[in-house]
Design an enzyme around this catalytic site. Structure first.
Site, PDB file in Angstrom:
ATOM      1  N   CYS A 295       0.792  -1.237   0.000  1.00  0.00           N
ATOM      2  CA  CYS A 295       0.000   0.000   0.000  1.00  0.00           C
ATOM      3  C   CYS A 295       0.823   1.286   0.000  1.00  0.00           C
ATOM      4  CB  CYS A 295      -1.019  -0.053   1.130  1.00  0.00           C
ATOM      5  SG  CYS A 295      -2.424  -1.115   0.714  1.00  0.00           S
TER       6      CYS A 295
ATOM      7  N   LYS B  13       2.262   3.801   1.649  1.00  0.00           N
ATOM      8  CA  LYS B  13       3.547   4.196   2.230  1.00  0.00           C
ATOM      9  C   LYS B  13       4.451   2.986   2.457  1.00  0.00           C
ATOM     10  CE  LYS B  13       2.247   8.339   2.026  1.00  0.00           C
ATOM     11  NZ  LYS B  13       0.960   7.989   1.446  1.00  0.00           N
TER      12      LYS B  13
ATOM     13  N   SER C 257      -4.493  12.283  -2.883  1.00  0.00           N
ATOM     14  CA  SER C 257      -4.494  10.832  -3.014  1.00  0.00           C
ATOM     15  C   SER C 257      -4.331  10.453  -4.475  1.00  0.00           C
ATOM     16  CB  SER C 257      -5.814  10.270  -2.488  1.00  0.00           C
ATOM     17  OG  SER C 257      -5.990   8.926  -2.891  1.00  0.00           O
TER      18      SER C 257
END
Length: 656
Positions: free
Chosen positions: A163, A165, A538
């Site tokens: 995902c 990070k 995002s």
């Protein structure tokens, strides 16, 4: 019974039958005189520790392989949770680790496993938890590097992550191991609900509900089933999915491993294949430095553009380059790539058809896109990959492989979708209106630059010449919460320019503002609103949203001087990838460029501009260190030499 007695009470009768000695593992360590003479005591004691954990003594000298992952939660064998993870992305990857470890063991290696779990940007949206999001990437990469170095006899490293990070952190850590062989195993994607919303759209249920777009009953139902399977990254091409694509494009991951559906047999088999591949390149004597080259970095940027990837990779790809000792890409490099490379993938959130990421995998994924790019001469095909072959050899195999024919046929048979409608040839993509991915506007509000995913601006607000033009009054906010409340209560109107300031690295750790961009996307009037900010977005964000504005407001950036009623003009040419964002007036007054510059120069910063009061000290430290190292436009990395230079100069100036 008092409180302490209640806590410590137990009816078990065997608690105090406590042994003081145990027999210990039986057998003999396979030591020889030379080992005892020359090995460090830690290397010898490591063997003792390994058999103490149950490894067979006669096999303890096998090649040590470290698996470092972002596994989170406590998952029972039947898949049910004892303790939840932060997100589906790290929930199932223990299954990948188990499959890889068994294959390592079968091949005579000795696998070790260590975990550095990761947060969820979706879970922390709109909360103070977001202030730790981007800084966490550097922290996780540092911990992973320390774990790698702390197993002194490791001969190879496998990273398993999924995902936003955790995956970039793992890639950064692997990039730093240079002479050691490494491989990245993407954790895959979750499936879309058969009848429902994707994990991006479902994050807007609050905004849509208060505007009367959906009912309470509908919100409760779709929010329940949006994550249709328990593992993998979200179903859209956000930062998580884009990072998987980039890992494969760099040659760090096996061919056709990005975007693979989590929990499926083909997903688990990919871990087994990755274990074999890692041992193979170890035998070849390849380290990560043989895989990660400037040519490989160029390929990653090309694939980012062709997929229409998340703008957050403008932070992560330079950081990977920095860790690998490569030339960090500049804005000019990104601009050149995006001018040359067509976007050819139709996928959430960019469209034109919002296919989930698993459709892209079944249409052929990264290698299928690469076939089109190779025909246009856009790739360096001589680079090495973790398959043990060059990229050119990989694509030759892929073109006639049974795997390619099987997955593409399956997509059509199960969904009725033609794979060539998901991954298009450049001519078809152009005919269907796909434009290049990103533009870097400048102007008197962004003298150092800004970024917009220009390909995702709603075509209905783009003029016939391919240029988005918007001039409107500024609605200025210094917190995301204020801005979100204004959207919900109607204070943001069609034609406005929503300005969010003080949310860059120094103010919030450069928070991600998907809460705002998603609300604007899914509300009827949202496409008539533009958004500019010194924060970031995002990977699933779309629309006329300009972020990464530099300098940030708290560093004296002119965006921090805007007031309500100021007139902001935005121009983005989606065909030529040029753009501007400028302060041009106030109320009914229109200023010349010279007048506008003079007014901005004379103004004080916005009176409410300040770091967020909840900004943690850990993030303040990160902000200072990455700023000295070049800031967000240099990947928000830690350049140790620069940091030490500044510290030494400061000590000298302060007579410390």
């Amino acid at each position: 019974m008092d409180a302490l007695s209640a806590i410590l009470h137990s009816d078990r009768t065997d608690l105090y039958e406590i042994p003081t000695h145990a027999r210990g593992p039986q057998g003999r360590l396979p030591l020889d005189p030379e080992m005892l003479k020359s090995w460090a005591s830690g290397d010898l004691f490591g063997l003792t520790q390994s058999v103490g954990m149950g490894w067979e003594p006669s096999k303890v000298l096998g090649k040590q392989v470290l698996m470092v992952s972002t596994q989170g939660g406590i998952r029972n064998p039947d898949g049910t949770p004892t303790a939840l993870g932060y997100h589906t992305g790290h929930w199932e990857i223990g299954l990948l680790l188990e499959a890889a470890a068994k294959e390592f063991r079968r091949l005579g290696a000795v696998p070790y496993s260590a975990y550095v779990s990761d947060p969820c940007d979706g879970r922390s949206q709109g909360t103070a938890g977001m202030f730790d999001s981007l800084p966490y990437r550097n922290d996780a990469a540092m911990v992973m590097r320390r774990l790698i170095r702390s197993l002194p006899m490791r001969k190879a490293v496998m990273g398993v992550a999924t995902c936003d990070k955790g995956l970039p952190a793992t890639m950064i850590a692997l990039a730093s191991i240079r002479s050691l062989p490494g491989i990245l195993v993407p954790g895959g994607v979750t499936l879309a609900a058969e009848d429902g919303e994707d994990a991006g759209k479902v994050q807007t249920i609050g905004a849509r509900y208060v505007h009367g777009e959906i009912s309470l009953e509908y919100a409760a139902e779709v929010a329940c089933k949006a994550c249709a399977t328990p593992g993998g990254g979200c179903q859209f091409l956000g930062t998580a999915a884009t990072s998987q694509v980039v890992a494969e494009a760099l040659g760090m991951a096996l061919p056709h491993s990005a975007l693979i559906p989590s929990g499926q047999p083909i997903w688990e088999e990919m871990a087994i294949h990755s274990a074999r591949a890692l041992l193979h390149i170890s035998q070849l004597g390849w380290g990560m430095e043989n895989i990660l080259t400037n040519d490989a970095l160029h390929n990653a940027m090309v694939l980012h553009a062709a997929f229409g990837g998340s703008t957050n990779l403008l932070l992560h790809i330079p950081a990977i380059a920095h860790a690998a000792g490569l030339t960090m890409p500049t804005v000019a490099d990104w601009h050149e790539v995006n001018c040359e490379v067509p976007r050819i993938v139709s996928v959430l959130p960019n469209g034109p058809v919002d296919y989930p990421t698993v459709y892209v995998f079944l249409a052929g994924g990264v290698p299928e896109v690469m076939l089109h790019l190779r025909r246009k001469g856009l790739l360096h095909t001589g680079v090495k990959t973790v398959s043990g072959q060059s990229l050119g050899e990989v694509l030759d195999w892929w073109e006639d492989s049974e795997r390619r024919h099987q997955v593409r046929r399956h997509l059509t048979e199960v969904t009725g979708v033609d794979p060539d409608d998901v991954i298009m040839d450049p001519q078809m993509a152009s005919a269907r209106g796909l434009t290049s991915t990103i533009t870097f506007p400048r102007g008197n509000l962004a003298p150092q630059g800004a970024v917009i995913k220009s390909t995702s601006i709603d075509p209905s607000v783009v003029d016939e010449d391919g240029v988005y033009r918007h001039t409107g009054p500024a609605k200025v906010f210094t917190t995301e919460r204020q801005a979100m409340q204004a959207i919900k209560n109607g204070d943001v109107q069609p034609g406005d320019v929503l300005v969010l300031i003080g949310r860059g690295p120094s103010g919030t750790g450069m928070e991600e503002t998907y809460q705002l961009t998603s609300a604007l996307k899914h509300l009827p009037f949202g496409k008539q609103v533009a958004l500019i900010t010194d924060a970031r977005f995002s990977g699933v964000s779309t629309g006329a949203c300009i972020g990464h504005i530099g300098p940030e407001a708290l560093a004296g950036g002119p965006i921090g001087k805007l007031r309500n009623g100021d007139i902001v003009q935005i121009i983005v040419d989606r065909n030529h990838l040029t753009g501007s964002v400028d302060f041009v007036g106030h109320g009914t007054s229109v200023y010349s460029p010279k007048q506008a510059a003079a007014i901005l120069a004379a103004r004080e910063p916005h009176p409410d501009l300040a770091p967020d009061p909840d900004l943690p000290d850990d993030t303040r430290l990160w902000a200072a260190l990455q700023d000295v190292s070049g800031g967000a436009w240099s990947g928000a990395v830690y350049d140790v030499d620069k940091i030490i230079q500044v510290i030494e100069a400061g000590k000298k100036a302060l007579n410390l």
